[in-house]
Design a protein around this motif. Structure first.
Motif, PDB file in Angstrom:
ATOM      1  N   MET A   1       0.855  -1.180   0.000  1.00 20.98           N
ATOM      2  CA  MET A   1       0.000   0.000   0.000  1.00 20.98           C
ATOM      3  C   MET A   1       0.892   1.230   0.000  1.00 20.98           C
ATOM      4  SD  MET A   1      -3.131   1.362   0.456  1.00 20.98           S
ATOM      5  CE  MET A   1      -4.337   1.020   1.702  1.00 20.98           C
ATOM      6  N   ILE A   2       0.711   2.079  -0.990  1.00 18.42           N
ATOM      7  CA  ILE A   2       1.483   3.320  -1.104  1.00 18.42           C
ATOM      8  C   ILE A   2       0.533   4.489  -0.885  1.00 18.42           C
ATOM      9  CG2 ILE A   2       2.889   4.771  -2.614  1.00 18.42           C
ATOM     10  CD1 ILE A   2       3.768   2.167  -4.027  1.00 18.42           C
ATOM     11  N   THR A   3       0.868   5.308   0.115  1.00 21.14           N
ATOM     12  CA  THR A   3       0.042   6.450   0.470  1.00 21.14           C
ATOM     13  C   THR A   3       0.853   7.726   0.344  1.00 21.14           C
ATOM     14  OG1 THR A   3      -1.284   5.142   2.012  1.00 21.14           O
ATOM     15  CG2 THR A   3      -1.308   7.528   2.320  1.00 21.14           C
ATOM     16  N   ILE A   4       0.307   8.684  -0.386  1.00 20.28           N
ATOM     17  CA  ILE A   4       0.878  10.024  -0.452  1.00 20.28           C
ATOM     18  C   ILE A   4       0.277  10.811   0.707  1.00 20.28           C
ATOM     19  CG2 ILE A   4       0.916  12.166  -1.771  1.00 20.28           C
ATOM     20  CD1 ILE A   4       0.749  10.424  -4.330  1.00 20.28           C
ATOM     21  N   ILE A   5       1.112  11.498   1.460  1.00 16.85           N
ATOM     22  CA  ILE A   5       0.605  12.337   2.543  1.00 16.85           C
ATOM     23  C   ILE A   5       1.189  13.725   2.386  1.00 16.85           C
ATOM     24  CG2 ILE A   5       2.374  11.531   4.181  1.00 16.85           C
ATOM     25  CD1 ILE A   5       0.131  11.777   6.373  1.00 16.85           C
ATOM     26  N   ALA A   6       0.301  14.742   2.403  1.00 18.51           N
ATOM     27  CA  ALA A   6       0.745  16.108   2.145  1.00 18.51           C
ATOM     28  C   ALA A   6      -0.232  17.105   2.750  1.00 18.51           C
ATOM     29  CB  ALA A   6       0.841  16.354   0.636  1.00 18.51           C
ATOM     30  N   ALA A   7       0.240  18.335   2.890  1.00 18.02           N
ATOM     31  CA  ALA A   7      -0.613  19.479   3.208  1.00 18.02           C
ATOM     32  C   ALA A   7      -0.424  20.472   2.076  1.00 18.02           C
ATOM     33  CB  ALA A   7      -0.225  20.095   4.548  1.00 18.02           C
ATOM     34  N   ALA A   8      -1.519  20.822   1.417  1.00 14.32           N
ATOM     35  CA  ALA A   8      -1.445  21.709   0.254  1.00 14.32           C
ATOM     36  C   ALA A   8      -2.562  22.745   0.314  1.00 14.32           C
ATOM     37  CB  ALA A   8      -1.544  20.900  -1.038  1.00 14.32           C
ATOM     38  N   GLY A  15       5.050  24.784  -0.292  1.00 15.42           N
ATOM     39  CA  GLY A  15       6.033  25.505   0.486  1.00 15.42           C
ATOM     40  C   GLY A  15       6.825  26.461  -0.365  1.00 15.42           C
ATOM     41  N   ILE A  16       7.704  27.183   0.314  1.00 19.98           N
ATOM     42  CA  ILE A  16       8.578  28.128  -0.366  1.00 19.98           C
ATOM     43  C   ILE A  16       9.938  28.103   0.335  1.00 19.98           C
ATOM     44  CG2 ILE A  16       7.846  30.146   0.980  1.00 19.98           C
ATOM     45  CD1 ILE A  16       7.979  31.696  -1.764  1.00 19.98           C
ATOM     46  N   ASN A  17      10.990  28.140  -0.459  1.00 15.91           N
ATOM     47  CA  ASN A  17      12.358  28.089   0.076  1.00 15.91           C
ATOM     48  C   ASN A  17      12.564  26.889   1.003  1.00 15.91           C
ATOM     49  OD1 ASN A  17      13.077  30.483  -1.301  1.00 15.91           O
ATOM     50  ND2 ASN A  17      12.206  31.708   0.363  1.00 15.91           N
ATOM     51  N   ASN A  18      11.991  25.752   0.618  1.00 13.50           N
ATOM     52  CA  ASN A  18      12.122  24.495   1.360  1.00 13.50           C
ATOM     53  C   ASN A  18      11.541  24.574   2.775  1.00 13.50           C
ATOM     54  OD1 ASN A  18      12.799  21.821   0.889  1.00 13.50           O
ATOM     55  ND2 ASN A  18      14.765  22.001   1.928  1.00 13.50           N
ATOM     56  N   GLN A  19      10.538  25.433   2.953  1.00 11.40           N
ATOM     57  CA  GLN A  19       9.861  25.585   4.242  1.00 11.40           C
ATOM     58  C   GLN A  19       8.349  25.530   4.026  1.00 11.40           C
ATOM     59  OE1 GLN A  19      11.539  25.921   7.266  1.00 11.40           O
ATOM     60  NE2 GLN A  19      13.314  25.505   5.969  1.00 11.40           N
ATOM     61  N   MET A  20       7.660  24.998   5.040  1.00 13.36           N
ATOM     62  CA  MET A  20       6.195  25.009   4.992  1.00 13.36           C
ATOM     63  C   MET A  20       5.701  26.439   5.164  1.00 13.36           C
ATOM     64  SD  MET A  20       5.225  21.587   7.132  1.00 13.36           S
ATOM     65  CE  MET A  20       3.512  21.638   6.657  1.00 13.36           C
ATOM     66  N   ILE A  21       4.521  26.723   4.658  1.00  9.40           N
ATOM     67  CA  ILE A  21       3.973  28.070   4.674  1.00  9.40           C
ATOM     68  C   ILE A  21       3.139  28.314   5.929  1.00  9.40           C
ATOM     69  CG2 ILE A  21       2.473  29.660   3.397  1.00  9.40           C
ATOM     70  CD1 ILE A  21       3.276  28.004   0.863  1.00  9.40           C
ATOM     71  N   TRP A  22       2.639  27.277   6.548  1.00  8.99           N
ATOM     72  CA  TRP A  22       1.740  27.389   7.692  1.00  8.99           C
ATOM     73  C   TRP A  22       2.215  26.487   8.825  1.00  8.99           C
ATOM     74  CZ3 TRP A  22      -0.143  26.246   2.743  1.00  8.99           C
ATOM     75  CH2 TRP A  22       0.000  24.908   2.379  1.00  8.99           C
ATOM     76  N   HIS A  23       1.624  26.716   9.984  1.00  6.62           N
ATOM     77  CA  HIS A  23       1.869  25.873  11.154  1.00  6.62           C
ATOM     78  C   HIS A  23       0.498  25.407  11.644  1.00  6.62           C
ATOM     79  CE1 HIS A  23       3.830  24.367  14.765  1.00  6.62           C
ATOM     80  NE2 HIS A  23       2.812  24.878  15.432  1.00  6.62           N
ATOM     81  N   LEU A  24       0.201  24.126  11.430  1.00  5.90           N
ATOM     82  CA  LEU A  24      -1.085  23.548  11.814  1.00  5.90           C
ATOM     83  C   LEU A  24      -0.827  22.366  12.753  1.00  5.90           C
ATOM     84  CD1 LEU A  24      -2.776  23.508   8.289  1.00  5.90           C
ATOM     85  CD2 LEU A  24      -3.123  25.202  10.095  1.00  5.90           C
ATOM     86  N   PRO A  25      -0.880  22.586  14.060  1.00  7.94           N
ATOM     87  CA  PRO A  25      -0.576  21.512  15.002  1.00  7.94           C
ATOM     88  C   PRO A  25      -1.407  20.239  14.785  1.00  7.94           C
ATOM     89  CG  PRO A  25      -0.678  23.601  16.157  1.00  7.94           C
ATOM     90  CD  PRO A  25      -1.137  23.849  14.742  1.00  7.94           C
ATOM     91  N   ASP A  26      -2.686  20.379  14.434  1.00  8.76           N
ATOM     92  CA  ASP A  26      -3.511  19.179  14.220  1.00  8.76           C
ATOM     93  C   ASP A  26      -3.051  18.389  13.002  1.00  8.76           C
ATOM     94  OD1 ASP A  26      -4.942  19.819  16.472  1.00  8.76           O
ATOM     95  OD2 ASP A  26      -6.768  20.423  15.407  1.00  8.76           O
ATOM     96  N   ASP A  27      -2.510  19.076  11.994  1.00  7.60           N
ATOM     97  CA  ASP A  27      -1.956  18.395  10.821  1.00  7.60           C
ATOM     98  C   ASP A  27      -0.710  17.613  11.222  1.00  7.60           C
ATOM     99  OD1 ASP A  27      -1.561  17.769   7.983  1.00  7.60           O
ATOM    100  OD2 ASP A  27       0.081  19.218   8.102  1.00  7.60           O
ATOM    101  N   PHE A  28       0.151  18.210  12.044  1.00  7.76           N
ATOM    102  CA  PHE A  28       1.350  17.504  12.516  1.00  7.76           C
ATOM    103  C   PHE A  28       0.967  16.245  13.298  1.00  7.76           C
ATOM    104  CE2 PHE A  28       3.542  21.872  12.607  1.00  7.76           C
ATOM    105  CZ  PHE A  28       4.024  21.711  11.322  1.00  7.76           C
ATOM    106  N   LYS A  29      -0.060  16.358  14.141  1.00  6.16           N
ATOM    107  CA  LYS A  29      -0.517  15.199  14.932  1.00  6.16           C
ATOM    108  C   LYS A  29      -1.024  14.092  14.011  1.00  6.16           C
ATOM    109  CE  LYS A  29      -1.900  17.952  18.894  1.00  6.16           C
ATOM    110  NZ  LYS A  29      -3.044  18.583  19.560  1.00  6.16           N
ATOM    111  N   ARG A  30      -1.802  14.472  13.012  1.00 10.67           N
ATOM    112  CA  ARG A  30      -2.326  13.484  12.074  1.00 10.67           C
ATOM    113  C   ARG A  30      -1.186  12.808  11.310  1.00 10.67           C
ATOM    114  NH1 ARG A  30      -4.750  13.914   6.460  1.00 10.67           N
ATOM    115  NH2 ARG A  30      -6.300  12.258   6.328  1.00 10.67           N
ATOM    116  N   PHE A  31      -0.235  13.607  10.840  1.00  7.97           N
ATOM    117  CA  PHE A  31       0.927  13.076  10.136  1.00  7.97           C
ATOM    118  C   PHE A  31       1.659  12.055  11.014  1.00  7.97           C
ATOM    119  CE2 PHE A  31       5.422  13.075   9.094  1.00  7.97           C
ATOM    120  CZ  PHE A  31       5.421  12.930   7.718  1.00  7.97           C
TER     121      PHE A  31
END
Length: 162
Positions: A1-8, A15-31
């Motif tokens: 099973m191959i799963t793509i996981i992303a925040a877009a 992202g920009i300059n190899n950095q995420m644009i936002w900080h979403l703690p619930d997204d980090f927890k889910r990841f």
């Protein structure tokens, strides 16, 4: 099973300059919840953007640099195909970025776990378009912005249409 996981973002910005644009703690927890205990495949730039090795995950790093040093416990490969082969066949594999690796992965992935962030920022890395003829949205859980989350967002799950 191959799963793509992303925040877009709505415009597929990652992202920009190899950095995420936002900080979403619930997204980090889910990841963390979804990927812990599994193999995670990423490009070199994504690996370099991590603040540290992610605990309880096997890091598979795609790079064309033959002498690229990887920490103990990580696997260095030259292509997405090699990265998949480096993972056990019965393992759930997560593709965690960046933009070019996501693009290459769309044809072979079974599932997409996407955090859709409701904003349209400037970016230099983008998630590929999700073709509605190839992918079916099976779950869409909306979360309004709050004191810890500057943007509305949704946890979306897509499965490949067979």
């Amino acid at each position: 099973m191959i799963t793509i996981i992303a925040a877009a973002a709505e415009n597929n910005a990652l992202g920009i300059n190899n950095q995420m644009i936002w900080h979403l703690p619930d997204d980090f927890k889910r990841f963390r919840t979804l990927t812990t205990g599994h193999y995670i495949i990423m490009g070199r730039k994504t690996f370099e953007s991590l603040p540290k090795l992610l605990p309880n995950r096997t890091h598979v790093i795609i790079t064309r640099q033959q002498d690229y040093p990887v920490p103990e416990g990580c696997i260095r490969v030259n292509s997405l195909e090699e990265a998949i082969k480096a993972c056990p066949q019965d393992e759930t594999i997560f593709i965690i970025g960046g933009g070019e690796i996501y693009k290459q992965s769309m044809a072979i992935a079974d599932t997409i776990e996407l955090t859709r962030v409701y904003t349209n920022p400037e970016a230099d890395a983008y998630f590929p378009e999700i073709n509605p003829h190839e992918w079916q949205l099976i779950s869409d859980e909306f979360h309004p912005k709050d004191d810890k989350h500057a943007f509305d967002f949704s946890f979306q799950t897509f499965t490949k249409i067979k």
